[in-house]
Scaffold this active site. Sequence first.
Site, PDB file in Angstrom:
ATOM      1  N   GLY A  30      20.682   8.171  16.177  1.00  0.00           N
ATOM      2  CA  GLY A  30      21.516   7.003  15.932  1.00  0.00           C
ATOM      3  C   GLY A  30      20.833   6.087  14.934  1.00  0.00           C
ATOM      4  CB  ALA A  31      19.545   6.717  11.561  1.00  0.00           C
ATOM      5  N   GLY A  32      21.375   3.761  12.921  1.00  0.00           N
ATOM      6  CA  GLY A  32      22.085   2.578  12.459  1.00  0.00           C
ATOM      7  C   GLY A  32      21.111   1.452  12.205  1.00  0.00           C
ATOM      8  CB  ALA A  33      21.533  -2.215  12.312  1.00  0.00           C
ATOM      9  N   GLY A  43      18.262   1.410  15.044  1.00  0.00           N
ATOM     10  CA  GLY A  43      17.552   2.675  14.906  1.00  0.00           C
ATOM     11  C   GLY A  43      16.756   2.735  13.615  1.00  0.00           C
ATOM     12  CE  LYS A  73      19.447  -8.183  23.285  1.00  0.00           C
ATOM     13  NZ  LYS A  73      19.016  -7.068  22.403  1.00  0.00           N
ATOM     14  CB  SER A 124      26.368  -6.321  17.964  1.00  0.00           C
ATOM     15  OG  SER A 124      26.436  -6.449  19.369  1.00  0.00           O
TER      16      SER A 124
END
Length: 341
Positions: free
Chosen positions: A17-20, A22, A219, A288
Amino acid sequence: MTPAITDTRFDKACIFGAGAIGGWLGAALARAGCQLGAVARGPALQALRDQGLTLVHGEQREHFALRAESDPAALGVQDLVVISVKAPGLPDVAERIAPLIGPQTVVLTAMNGVPWWFLQGGVDAGVRGRQLHAVDPAGRIARAIPERQVLGSVVHASCSLDASGVVRRHFGNGIILGEPLAEAGLPPSPRLQALADLLVRGGLEARVSDCIQRDAWYKLWGNMTMNPVSALTGATTDRILGDELVRGLITRVMLEARDIGERMGLPISESPEDRHAVTLRLGAFKTSMLQDVEAGKPVELDAIVGAVRELGQLCGVATPFTDALLGLARLQARERGLMPA
C-alpha cells in the site's frame, strides 16, 4: 506473551500500500539502509517502476530506489512488511500477502481506526479475544496474518500524494510502535526496539509504547468524529469546531467513546474540549476521509466509527450519538458508491 520472532534484522522491507503514509514509511526504511520493495497496481505500480519513490517536505525533495511488483510472490519473503492500505483494502491484502511472510517476518500495521488485532491484548479481560466484525467480519485477516508476527503502530504525520509515487509530508513526523499481544507495563521486546531504532535512523520520531491499544484509542478519540463530519459537510476542521452545534455533537460522541475506553481499561483523562484545542492548533485542514470522498475513493467508516459502535455493544455502553453520526455518514457513502450496501 513472548513474541515468536527472535530475528531483529530488517534488511528486506516491503510496503503493501504505497500511498501517502506507506511512502513516508518507505522513505524512512530506505534511508535506514533497507532493501525496499512495494506491492502496487495500476498507475502507482508504473510510476514506482519508472521513477522510484519521492518524498517532498517544504523545499526538500528526496528520491529513493525500490522494486515495485503487482504480484507479492515476485518479491518473496521479507524481514518486514508494512501494511498501509485503507481499511476497505484489507481483505485484498489478506488474500495476497502470504508470499511475503516467512516464520521470522514482522508485519507492521500503519492504518487509521481500530485494527483487527485490537482486542487480542492490552484491554480488559471482559472484551479480550473477541472478534470485531466491523473490521474483520469473517476472520479472514486474522487467519492470513499470524498474530504473533504483528506489530501495531499509531502514525502522527500528515501526508498526501502529489502524484503516484510522490509523497508530500505536511506536518508531523512521528510514529508510536507496540506489541498488540503484550501486557501493559512490560519492557519492549527486542524486535520492537530494533524496529524503533531503525526508523529513528531513517529520520522518524519513533518511540515504543507498552500498550499500543491505548495509543490507538486516544488517536481514534479525535478522528472518529472529525473524519465523518468533514465527509458529510465538506468543511475543514477549523470550520467544523467553529460551529457550536456541530462541536456539541462531536463532544457527545467523544464522551460516549471515552466511556467505552474506560470499560476496556483504556481511560482518557482529557475532556473533549482539551482535544478540540489540540485540533484547532493544527489549523485548517481536510481530513483523510474528506479527501477520499472528494476523490471518489472508498471510505473507512467501519474501522473508524462502526468499530466504536460495536465496542460499545460489547462493553454495554449506549451510543446514540455515535449511532446517528455513523448512520448519516454511512448513508452518504452508500449513495455515492463509496461503501457497499
